[in-house]
Design a protein around this motif. Structure first.
Motif, PDB file in Angstrom:
ATOM      1  N   MET A   1      -3.294 -11.173  13.116  1.00  0.00           N
ATOM      2  CA  MET A   1      -4.531 -10.458  12.820  1.00  0.00           C
ATOM      3  C   MET A   1      -4.352  -9.706  11.492  1.00  0.00           C
ATOM      4  SD  MET A   1      -6.326  -7.407  14.976  1.00  0.00           S
ATOM      5  CE  MET A   1      -8.025  -7.833  15.233  1.00  0.00           C
ATOM      6  N   GLN A   2      -5.288  -9.797  10.616  1.00  0.00           N
ATOM      7  CA  GLN A   2      -5.185  -9.199   9.298  1.00  0.00           C
ATOM      8  C   GLN A   2      -5.183  -7.663   9.358  1.00  0.00           C
ATOM      9  OE1 GLN A   2      -8.056 -10.606   6.484  1.00  0.00           O
ATOM     10  NE2 GLN A   2      -7.073  -9.586   4.790  1.00  0.00           N
ATOM     11  N   LEU A   3      -5.996  -7.053  10.211  1.00  0.00           N
ATOM     12  CA  LEU A   3      -6.036  -5.596  10.307  1.00  0.00           C
ATOM     13  C   LEU A   3      -4.663  -5.045  10.684  1.00  0.00           C
ATOM     14  CD1 LEU A   3      -7.460  -2.867  10.277  1.00  0.00           C
ATOM     15  CD2 LEU A   3      -8.148  -3.306  12.650  1.00  0.00           C
ATOM     16  N   SER A   4      -4.046  -5.630  11.698  1.00  0.00           N
ATOM     17  CA  SER A   4      -2.728  -5.180  12.134  1.00  0.00           C
ATOM     18  C   SER A   4      -1.711  -5.306  11.004  1.00  0.00           C
ATOM     19  CB  SER A   4      -2.286  -6.005  13.339  1.00  0.00           C
ATOM     20  OG  SER A   4      -0.978  -5.678  13.688  1.00  0.00           O
ATOM     21  N   GLU A   5      -1.729  -6.392  10.303  1.00  0.00           N
ATOM     22  CA  GLU A   5      -0.785  -6.605   9.204  1.00  0.00           C
ATOM     23  C   GLU A   5      -1.013  -5.595   8.081  1.00  0.00           C
ATOM     24  OE1 GLU A   5      -1.454 -10.682   8.183  1.00  0.00           O
ATOM     25  OE2 GLU A   5      -0.512 -11.401  10.033  1.00  0.00           O
ATOM     26  N   GLU A   6      -2.258  -5.340   7.738  1.00  0.00           N
ATOM     27  CA  GLU A   6      -2.559  -4.400   6.651  1.00  0.00           C
ATOM     28  C   GLU A   6      -2.225  -2.965   7.035  1.00  0.00           C
ATOM     29  OE1 GLU A   6      -3.197  -4.984   3.516  1.00  0.00           O
ATOM     30  OE2 GLU A   6      -3.283  -7.143   3.820  1.00  0.00           O
ATOM     31  N   LEU A   7      -2.462  -2.588   8.296  1.00  0.00           N
ATOM     32  CA  LEU A   7      -2.094  -1.245   8.738  1.00  0.00           C
ATOM     33  C   LEU A   7      -0.579  -1.062   8.728  1.00  0.00           C
ATOM     34  CD1 LEU A   7      -4.624  -0.579  11.637  1.00  0.00           C
ATOM     35  CD2 LEU A   7      -4.519   0.576   9.420  1.00  0.00           C
ATOM     36  N   THR A   8       0.147  -2.070   9.197  1.00  0.00           N
ATOM     37  CA  THR A   8       1.606  -2.001   9.171  1.00  0.00           C
ATOM     38  C   THR A   8       2.100  -1.866   7.739  1.00  0.00           C
ATOM     39  OG1 THR A   8       1.788  -3.293  11.204  1.00  0.00           O
ATOM     40  CG2 THR A   8       3.735  -3.241   9.764  1.00  0.00           C
ATOM     41  N   ARG A   9       1.541  -2.655   6.849  1.00  0.00           N
ATOM     42  CA  ARG A   9       1.917  -2.590   5.433  1.00  0.00           C
ATOM     43  C   ARG A   9       1.592  -1.213   4.857  1.00  0.00           C
ATOM     44  NH1 ARG A   9      -0.858  -5.609   0.537  1.00  0.00           N
ATOM     45  NH2 ARG A   9       0.685  -5.180  -1.031  1.00  0.00           N
ATOM     46  N   LEU A  10       0.415  -0.660   5.186  1.00  0.00           N
ATOM     47  CA  LEU A  10       0.009   0.658   4.703  1.00  0.00           C
ATOM     48  C   LEU A  10       0.992   1.733   5.163  1.00  0.00           C
ATOM     49  CD1 LEU A  10      -1.991   2.667   3.386  1.00  0.00           C
ATOM     50  CD2 LEU A  10      -3.213   2.678   5.575  1.00  0.00           C
ATOM     51  N   PHE A  11       1.336   1.743   6.447  1.00  0.00           N
ATOM     52  CA  PHE A  11       2.258   2.753   6.971  1.00  0.00           C
ATOM     53  C   PHE A  11       3.620   2.642   6.295  1.00  0.00           C
ATOM     54  CE2 PHE A  11      -0.320   2.396  11.118  1.00  0.00           C
ATOM     55  CZ  PHE A  11      -1.271   3.272  10.641  1.00  0.00           C
ATOM     56  N   THR A  12       4.082   1.421   6.095  1.00  0.00           N
ATOM     57  CA  THR A  12       5.366   1.201   5.426  1.00  0.00           C
ATOM     58  C   THR A  12       5.325   1.709   3.990  1.00  0.00           C
ATOM     59  OG1 THR A  12       5.831  -0.721   6.813  1.00  0.00           O
ATOM     60  CG2 THR A  12       7.047  -0.563   4.736  1.00  0.00           C
ATOM     61  N   LEU A  13       4.264   1.379   3.269  1.00  0.00           N
ATOM     62  CA  LEU A  13       4.140   1.801   1.876  1.00  0.00           C
ATOM     63  C   LEU A  13       3.988   3.320   1.755  1.00  0.00           C
ATOM     64  CD1 LEU A  13       1.892  -1.080   0.519  1.00  0.00           C
ATOM     65  CD2 LEU A  13       4.289  -0.629  -0.079  1.00  0.00           C
ATOM     66  N   LEU A  14       3.217   3.923   2.658  1.00  0.00           N
ATOM     67  CA  LEU A  14       3.076   5.383   2.629  1.00  0.00           C
ATOM     68  C   LEU A  14       4.417   6.064   2.841  1.00  0.00           C
ATOM     69  CD1 LEU A  14      -0.274   5.944   4.567  1.00  0.00           C
ATOM     70  CD2 LEU A  14       0.169   6.411   2.148  1.00  0.00           C
ATOM     71  N   THR A  15       5.215   5.548   3.753  1.00  0.00           N
ATOM     72  CA  THR A  15       6.537   6.119   3.996  1.00  0.00           C
ATOM     73  C   THR A  15       7.404   5.984   2.747  1.00  0.00           C
ATOM     74  OG1 THR A  15       6.413   5.642   6.355  1.00  0.00           O
ATOM     75  CG2 THR A  15       8.617   5.954   5.432  1.00  0.00           C
ATOM     76  N   ARG A  16       7.349   4.819   2.121  1.00  0.00           N
ATOM     77  CA  ARG A  16       8.177   4.599   0.931  1.00  0.00           C
ATOM     78  C   ARG A  16       7.726   5.456  -0.240  1.00  0.00           C
ATOM     79  NH1 ARG A  16       8.953  -1.426  -0.485  1.00  0.00           N
ATOM     80  NH2 ARG A  16      10.369  -0.471  -1.975  1.00  0.00           N
ATOM     81  N   VAL A  17       6.424   5.539  -0.473  1.00  0.00           N
ATOM     82  CA  VAL A  17       5.931   6.265  -1.646  1.00  0.00           C
ATOM     83  C   VAL A  17       6.108   7.771  -1.510  1.00  0.00           C
ATOM     84  CG1 VAL A  17       3.473   6.584  -1.060  1.00  0.00           C
ATOM     85  CG2 VAL A  17       4.136   6.167  -3.431  1.00  0.00           C
ATOM     86  N   THR A  18       6.119   8.263  -0.288  1.00  0.00           N
ATOM     87  CA  THR A  18       6.291   9.705  -0.089  1.00  0.00           C
ATOM     88  C   THR A  18       7.735  10.069   0.229  1.00  0.00           C
ATOM     89  OG1 THR A  18       5.686   9.542   2.258  1.00  0.00           O
ATOM     90  CG2 THR A  18       3.915  10.033   0.695  1.00  0.00           C
ATOM     91  N   SER A  19       8.631   9.124   0.114  1.00  0.00           N
ATOM     92  CA  SER A  19      10.039   9.349   0.432  1.00  0.00           C
ATOM     93  C   SER A  19      10.606  10.530  -0.337  1.00  0.00           C
ATOM     94  CB  SER A  19      10.842   8.098   0.094  1.00  0.00           C
ATOM     95  OG  SER A  19      12.218   8.359   0.176  1.00  0.00           O
ATOM     96  N   GLU A  20      11.441  11.293   0.356  1.00  0.00           N
ATOM     97  CA  GLU A  20      12.051  12.452  -0.285  1.00  0.00           C
ATOM     98  C   GLU A  20      13.049  12.057  -1.366  1.00  0.00           C
ATOM     99  OE1 GLU A  20      14.434  11.754   3.540  1.00  0.00           O
ATOM    100  OE2 GLU A  20      12.325  11.805   3.022  1.00  0.00           O
ATOM    101  N   HIS A  21      13.454  10.806  -1.384  1.00  0.00           N
ATOM    102  CA  HIS A  21      14.409  10.352  -2.381  1.00  0.00           C
ATOM    103  C   HIS A  21      13.739   9.992  -3.704  1.00  0.00           C
ATOM    104  CE1 HIS A  21      17.416  10.451   0.693  1.00  0.00           C
ATOM    105  NE2 HIS A  21      16.692   9.673   1.444  1.00  0.00           N
ATOM    106  N   GLU A  22      12.423  10.057  -3.712  1.00  0.00           N
ATOM    107  CA  GLU A  22      11.686   9.689  -4.911  1.00  0.00           C
ATOM    108  C   GLU A  22      10.753  10.814  -5.329  1.00  0.00           C
ATOM    109  OE1 GLU A  22      10.096   5.571  -4.843  1.00  0.00           O
ATOM    110  OE2 GLU A  22      10.637   5.677  -2.736  1.00  0.00           O
ATOM    111  N   ARG A  23      10.477  10.883  -6.572  1.00  0.00           N
ATOM    112  CA  ARG A  23       9.388  11.687  -7.125  1.00  0.00           C
ATOM    113  C   ARG A  23       9.423  13.173  -6.824  1.00  0.00           C
ATOM    114  NH1 ARG A  23       4.860   7.033  -6.790  1.00  0.00           N
ATOM    115  NH2 ARG A  23       6.359   5.429  -7.070  1.00  0.00           N
TER     116      ARG A  23
END
Length: 140
Positions: A1-23
């Protein structure tokens, strides 16, 4: 299902972009989550905080000790049970939490600054609907 895949991708990307090891994070993610809970709840017993955050008591004790050393959390004897103590944010803790929260929001909102206004408005509308649906599930 595309919605499930996009939500999983979003959660993963949000975790990575807000990582304390970056920025230039002000707070590590676990510290941010503890301060967020204390900010929402006010005074809490460590055991209650551990339960709400899904942490074991020893892990939380080490985290609280570090936050207290940095002046972000304060402890006070529990007036109802002198053997126990309560925790809450200090002014410095609130300032650190708010700075980190603003940093995290900026990381996401900066990603959509070039979007056309109608698409951005549609994203906001859809996110609001999703949040409302999730809030209703929690209330049931």
């Amino acid at each position: 299902m595309q919605l499930s895949e996009e939500l999983t991708r979003l959660f993963t990307l949000l975790t990575r972009v807000t990582s304390e090891h970056e920025r230039g994070a002000v707070l590590a993610r676990p510290d941010f989550l503890v301060l967020a809970r204390l900010g929402r709840s006010g005074w809490l017993r460590p055991g209650d905080l551990a339960q709400l955050e899904g942490l074991d008591q020893s892990t939380l004790s080490r985290r609280i000790a570090g936050l207290a050393e940095r002046g972000l959390v304060e402890r006070q004897s529990d007036p109802g049970d002198r053997r126990a103590h309560l925790l809450r944010l200090t002014e410095a803790g609130l300032a650190a939490f708010e700075a980190e929260q603003a940093r995290r929001v900026r990381l996401v909102t900066d990603a959509v600054t070039q979007w056309p206004a109608p698409e951005l408005a549609e994203l906001v509308r859809l996110l609001h609907e999703l949040n409302e649906s999730l809030q209703q599930r929690i209330a049931q």
